[in-house]
Enzyme design. Sequence first.
Site, short mmCIF file in Angstrom:
data_model
loop_
_atom_site.label_atom_id
_atom_site.label_comp_id
_atom_site.label_asym_id
_atom_site.label_seq_id
_atom_site.Cartn_x
_atom_site.Cartn_y
_atom_site.Cartn_z
N ASP A 48 -40.01 -47.45 15.41
CA ASP A 48 -41.03 -48.02 14.48
C ASP A 48 -40.76 -49.35 13.54
OD1 ASP A 48 -44.08 -47.51 13.30
OD2 ASP A 48 -42.74 -48.30 11.63
N TYR A 53 -41.30 -56.53 8.26
CA TYR A 53 -39.87 -56.16 8.00
C TYR A 53 -38.60 -57.22 8.33
CZ TYR A 53 -42.04 -51.51 8.24
OH TYR A 53 -43.05 -50.23 8.21
N LYS A 82 -46.42 -54.09 14.00
CA LYS A 82 -47.48 -54.00 13.28
C LYS A 82 -47.81 -55.49 12.81
CE LYS A 82 -45.86 -49.78 11.03
NZ LYS A 82 -44.53 -50.02 10.54
N HIS A 115 -51.35 -53.39 10.08
CA HIS A 115 -50.61 -52.82 8.95
C HIS A 115 -51.40 -52.09 7.58
CE1 HIS A 115 -46.14 -53.08 7.77
NE2 HIS A 115 -46.62 -52.00 7.05
P1 NDP Z 1 -38.30 -42.06 4.74
O1 NDP Z 1 -39.22 -41.24 4.12
O2 NDP Z 1 -38.10 -41.88 6.17
O3 NDP Z 1 -36.71 -42.04 3.95
C1 NDP Z 1 -35.82 -42.68 4.21
C2 NDP Z 1 -34.70 -42.58 2.98
O4 NDP Z 1 -34.13 -41.18 3.16
C3 NDP Z 1 -33.53 -43.54 3.21
O5 NDP Z 1 -33.01 -43.93 2.12
C4 NDP Z 1 -32.53 -42.84 4.05
O6 NDP Z 1 -31.00 -43.40 3.78
C5 NDP Z 1 -32.58 -41.48 3.64
N1 NDP Z 1 -32.34 -40.41 4.60
C6 NDP Z 1 -33.04 -40.33 5.99
N2 NDP Z 1 -32.48 -39.19 6.38
C7 NDP Z 1 -31.88 -38.37 5.40
C8 NDP Z 1 -31.12 -37.22 5.43
N3 NDP Z 1 -31.06 -36.46 6.65
N4 NDP Z 1 -30.48 -36.77 4.48
C9 NDP Z 1 -30.42 -37.55 3.34
N5 NDP Z 1 -30.96 -38.81 3.07
C10 NDP Z 1 -31.67 -39.25 4.31
O7 NDP Z 1 -38.66 -43.63 4.34
P2 NDP Z 1 -39.25 -44.90 4.98
O8 NDP Z 1 -40.11 -45.49 3.79
O9 NDP Z 1 -37.99 -45.55 5.48
O10 NDP Z 1 -40.32 -44.45 6.07
C11 NDP Z 1 -39.93 -44.05 7.20
C12 NDP Z 1 -40.33 -45.26 8.16
O11 NDP Z 1 -41.78 -45.33 7.99
C13 NDP Z 1 -40.17 -46.84 7.67
O12 NDP Z 1 -38.87 -46.86 8.18
C14 NDP Z 1 -41.11 -47.37 8.55
O13 NDP Z 1 -40.64 -47.49 9.92
C15 NDP Z 1 -42.38 -46.65 8.34
N6 NDP Z 1 -43.05 -47.08 7.26
C16 NDP Z 1 -44.42 -47.62 7.44
C17 NDP Z 1 -45.17 -48.07 6.21
C18 NDP Z 1 -46.50 -48.70 6.42
O14 NDP Z 1 -47.06 -49.22 5.62
N7 NDP Z 1 -47.07 -48.44 7.86
C19 NDP Z 1 -44.55 -47.97 4.78
C20 NDP Z 1 -43.27 -47.61 4.77
C21 NDP Z 1 -42.55 -47.11 5.61
P3 NDP Z 1 -30.00 -43.68 4.89
O15 NDP Z 1 -30.76 -44.72 5.71
O16 NDP Z 1 -28.96 -44.24 4.07
O17 NDP Z 1 -29.75 -42.85 5.59
#
Ligand code: NDP
Length: 279
Positions: A48, A53, A82, A115
């Site tokens: 995604d 981004y 998006k 989006h």
């Molecule tokens: P998430 O809720 O997926 O959390 C991501 C965070 O958690 C990062 O800091 C990551 O760090 C950490 N993390 C992930 N897995 C673990 C684990 N197993 N243990 C500990 N820490 C962990 O946040 P996002 O906001 O990134 O949401 C996910 C996706 O949703 C986005 O990447 C995007 O693709 C989408 N999105 C869409 C939006 C929209 O408006 N449509 C808005 C926001 C997000 P690290 O990378 O260091 O592991």
Amino acid sequence: MKNLQSRKTLFNGVEMPILGLGVFRVEDGQELIDAVKIAIKHGYRSIDTAAIYGNEVGVGQGIRKGIEEGHVAREDLFVTSKVWNSELGYEATIAAYEESLAKLGLEYLDLYLIHWPVEGKYKEAWKALETLYKEGRVKAIGVSNFHINHLEELLKDAEIIPMINQVEYHPRLSQKELQTFCKEHDIQLEAWSPLMAGQLLDNEELQEIAAKYGKSVAQIIIRWDLQNDVITIPKSTKEHRIVENADVFDFELTKDDMSRINNMNKNQRVGPDPDNFDF
Ligand code: NDP
């Protein structure tokens, strides 16, 4: 719901993986390319991204590496992007789609989303998505951050109902009414920030539940998404977490634990409220 390759059939017959990789806030570059390739290597089939981004080029490179190394064929991948708010308009949205394809180096997307529901703009953009879909240039179309009122407005004139609504969704924001509305209209709900962008990982109640199953809090939340019939796209760039987040198919949350997590809802957001944003 057996493994990372399990898919949900959207109402138009397209099969979407129930678990994928998110790449928000990952800069274009080697870390991103590696994360996408590693995820594919470990069995992820859904990625995604979004124009805003600024990382579609790297996502495309990661995908190509995954394909070149023989981990997957393009047709088995499910790629989402998006259209950003500044490009919402009929011609502008079609052009934005072309640009995303060019950056990703792909001939089609599996899913293209509006989006954010920018007032007065999203209906024209939807017409563009309908055209792309009818011309067979994208496999599925949908929206993101749409509340019920936005969906109702869109549905008044839509020829095609969105297949997906991707919204903020986690144990502090479980979107019950929205999910009911979406189910009634055959719109599949997809969770963004399923881990509340990391903020839920030290939650004591979730830690207690996780300990019971011998799983991590991230795994408990991801499993909760799936058992609630919500497609989910946790983000990580670290190989061990990419693997961990997908290791959720060897246990099942009990009814009690599901309702315990459902009851954690506080309508609390980590991102903007779609009824009140200014970008
Ligand atoms: P998430 O809720 O997926 O959390 C991501 C965070 O958690 C990062 O800091 C990551 O760090 C950490 N993390 C992930 N897995 C673990 C684990 N197993 N243990 C500990 N820490 C962990 O946040 P996002 O906001 O990134 O949401 C996910 C996706 O949703 C986005 O990447 C995007 O693709 C989408 N999105 C869409 C939006 C929209 O408006 N449509 C808005 C926001 C997000 P690290 O990378 O260091 O592991």
